[in-house]
Design an enzyme around this catalytic site. Structure first.
Site, PDB file in Angstrom:
ATOM      1  N   GLN A   1       0.855  -1.190   0.000  1.00  0.00           N
ATOM      2  CA  GLN A   1       0.000   0.000   0.000  1.00  0.00           C
ATOM      3  C   GLN A   1       0.884   1.230   0.000  1.00  0.00           C
ATOM      4  OE1 GLN A   1      -3.633   0.656   0.355  1.00  0.00           O
ATOM      5  NE2 GLN A   1      -2.779   2.639  -0.207  1.00  0.00           N
TER       6      GLN A   1
ATOM      7  N   GLU B   1      -2.118   0.071  -4.738  1.00  0.00           N
ATOM      8  CA  GLU B   1      -2.172  -1.097  -3.876  1.00  0.00           C
ATOM      9  C   GLU B   1      -1.606  -2.294  -4.630  1.00  0.00           C
ATOM     10  OE1 GLU B   1      -6.205  -0.746  -1.335  1.00  0.00           O
ATOM     11  OE2 GLU B   1      -6.499  -0.757  -3.508  1.00  0.00           O
TER      12      GLU B   1
ATOM     13  N   PHE C   1       4.807 -13.502  -9.154  1.00  0.00           N
ATOM     14  CA  PHE C   1       4.784 -13.301  -7.706  1.00  0.00           C
ATOM     15  C   PHE C   1       6.137 -13.629  -7.088  1.00  0.00           C
ATOM     16  CE2 PHE C   1       3.971 -14.860  -3.336  1.00  0.00           C
ATOM     17  CZ  PHE C   1       3.487 -13.671  -2.803  1.00  0.00           C
ATOM     18  N   CYS C   2       6.599 -12.753  -6.215  1.00  0.00           N
ATOM     19  CA  CYS C   2       7.815 -12.991  -5.429  1.00  0.00           C
ATOM     20  C   CYS C   2       7.406 -13.069  -3.959  1.00  0.00           C
ATOM     21  CB  CYS C   2       8.831 -11.873  -5.644  1.00  0.00           C
ATOM     22  SG  CYS C   2       9.411 -11.735  -7.362  1.00  0.00           S
TER      23      CYS C   2
ATOM     24  N   ASP D   1      14.447   4.746  -7.461  1.00  0.00           N
ATOM     25  CA  ASP D   1      13.818   4.500  -6.158  1.00  0.00           C
ATOM     26  C   ASP D   1      14.385   3.242  -5.517  1.00  0.00           C
ATOM     27  OD1 ASP D   1      12.268   5.068  -3.991  1.00  0.00           O
ATOM     28  OD2 ASP D   1      10.385   4.345  -4.850  1.00  0.00           O
TER      29      ASP D   1
ATOM     30  N   ASP E   1       9.322  -2.161  -8.712  1.00  0.00           N
ATOM     31  CA  ASP E   1       8.740  -0.821  -8.643  1.00  0.00           C
ATOM     32  C   ASP E   1       9.488   0.165  -9.524  1.00  0.00           C
ATOM     33  OD1 ASP E   1       7.374   1.466  -8.196  1.00  0.00           O
ATOM     34  OD2 ASP E   1       7.275   1.253  -6.034  1.00  0.00           O
TER      35      ASP E   1
END
Length: 372
Positions: free
Chosen positions: A27, A32, A105-106, A149, A167
């Site tokens: 979040q 999300e 998925f990790c 980032d 990300d």
């Protein structure tokens, strides 16, 4: 109205209902993230919901940039974008459909792992983590992409021990300045605790060294278990950097006085460089200390790059890097920063003690909080 909005979105994307949401795992200001599984195949994925709020015309430009970059980058140490899905606009969602980015998925992120005192990394395993992280950076930089980032929460690790940079919501393509015209990138990037000194001083013509500074912060964190410089403001962050890396002066950083903020900010004076001295209580390996020291160099022009870092003696001395799969197999629960219990903010490495704080929620860092 619904039809009109729907046509703007993603008419050729599958419905996100093909996936069943299992749990919320992230979040932030930008959306999300959910763990989910494909209803037919059972494949586990991560769904990142793209926030469409305040987007009156079409698709958010930041999301378009992220998608374009993720479609370009295909590498073992970069998170894999599988597809883009949507929900249809309807009266039930104020005639605003949603867009989801679907990723492999990790099971963990590095911040979540470091928050758990039961997770113990050996020196060999730390070497493997940093080797994969730098390998990912080497790849994206060779493809002219800046992550912008770098932080532990944006480093994912699969149950098989494979690290993935994640990300790319702040990422962008970069190029060398042309015809003596400097680039004018925004310097309002990188989470505050991982932000390099050149950005804090207002630099807008920057490159890969900004990501290598973050790599240095993350590497130190593998031992301290929490961020090593936790500033409350940009000026405070610069002060913490000076306490650890020495005062910012033209002697150690040629032409640093060209920055307008160099004169405006009250920079700490008379500080000697003490990266190795401050960290040696945590980091006992001399090669590790030396690599951290080379990553946390004030002058970006002198900061080690990912290629040279991968060739550093740290990775080529005993004990050699080793697989993470065995260690991770003893931890059956996924670990993410979002799911970690909140911890009291303690003191920092710049005050010669560690802390267990993982969440910068009380600082102006929340403006840059990222998910997945």
């Amino acid at each position: 109205m619904a039809k009109q909005y729907d046509s703007v979105e993603c008419p050729f994307c599958d419905e996100v209902t093909k996936y069943e949401k299992l749990a919320k795992i992230g979040q932030g200001t930008f959306g999300e993230v959910f763990k989910a599984k494909h209803r037919q195949t059972g494949q586990k994925v991560a769904l990142k919901k793209v926030l469409m709020e305040n987007e009156k015309e079409g698709f958010p430009i930041t999301a378009l940039r992220e998608i374009k970059i993720l479609q370009l980058l295909k590498h073992e140490n970069v998170v894999n974008l599988i597809e883009i899905c949507r929900t249809k606009a309807s009266p039930y969602n104020r005639c605003k459909g949603s867009i989801y980015l679907v990723f492999d998925f990790c099971e963990h992120d590095l911040a979540g792992l470091l928050s758990n005192v039961l997770v113990k990394f050996t020196l060999s395993e730390i070497k493997r983590v940093m080797q994969m992280l730098l390998n990912g950076l080497y790849y994206i930089h060779r493809n002219k992409i800046l992550h912008r980032d770098m932080k532990a929460a944006n480093v994912l690790i699969t149950r098989d021990g494979v690290l993935k940079l994640a990300d790319f919501g702040l990422a962008r393509a970069f190029s060398l300045a042309k015809n003596s015209q400097p680039n004018r990138y925004t310097n309002r990037v990188v989470t505050l605790w991982y932000r390099p000194p050149e950005l804090l001083l207002g630099e807008r013509d920057y490159g890969p060294p900004i990501d290598l500074w973050g790599a240095g912060c993350i590497m130190a964190e593998m031992w301290t278990r929490s961020p090593i410089m936790q500033g409350n403001t940009e000026q405070h962050q610069l002060a913490l950097i000076s306490q650890l890396c020495g005062s910012i002066t033209p002697e150690v950083w040629p032409n640093v006085d060209k920055y307008e903020l160099f004169e405006k900010l009250e920079l700490v004076k008379g500080q000697k460089r003490k990266v190795k001295d401050r960290l040696k209580a945590y980091v006992r390996d001399p090669y590790a200390l030396d690599l951290i020291d080379k990553l946390l160099v004030l002058d970006p022009a002198q900061r080690i790059d990912s290629d040279d870092a991968l060739n550093h003696d740290f990775f080529w001395s005993d004990p050699m890097p080793s697989d993470l799969k065995g260690m991770l197999s003893t931890h059956l629960t996924s670990m993410f920063e979002y799911l970690a219990p909140p911890r009291r903010k303690g003191s920092q490495i710049t005050q010669q003690s560690t802390n267990q704080s993982r969440n910068p929620a009380t600082t102006n860092q929340t403006e840059f909080e990222r998910v997945f």
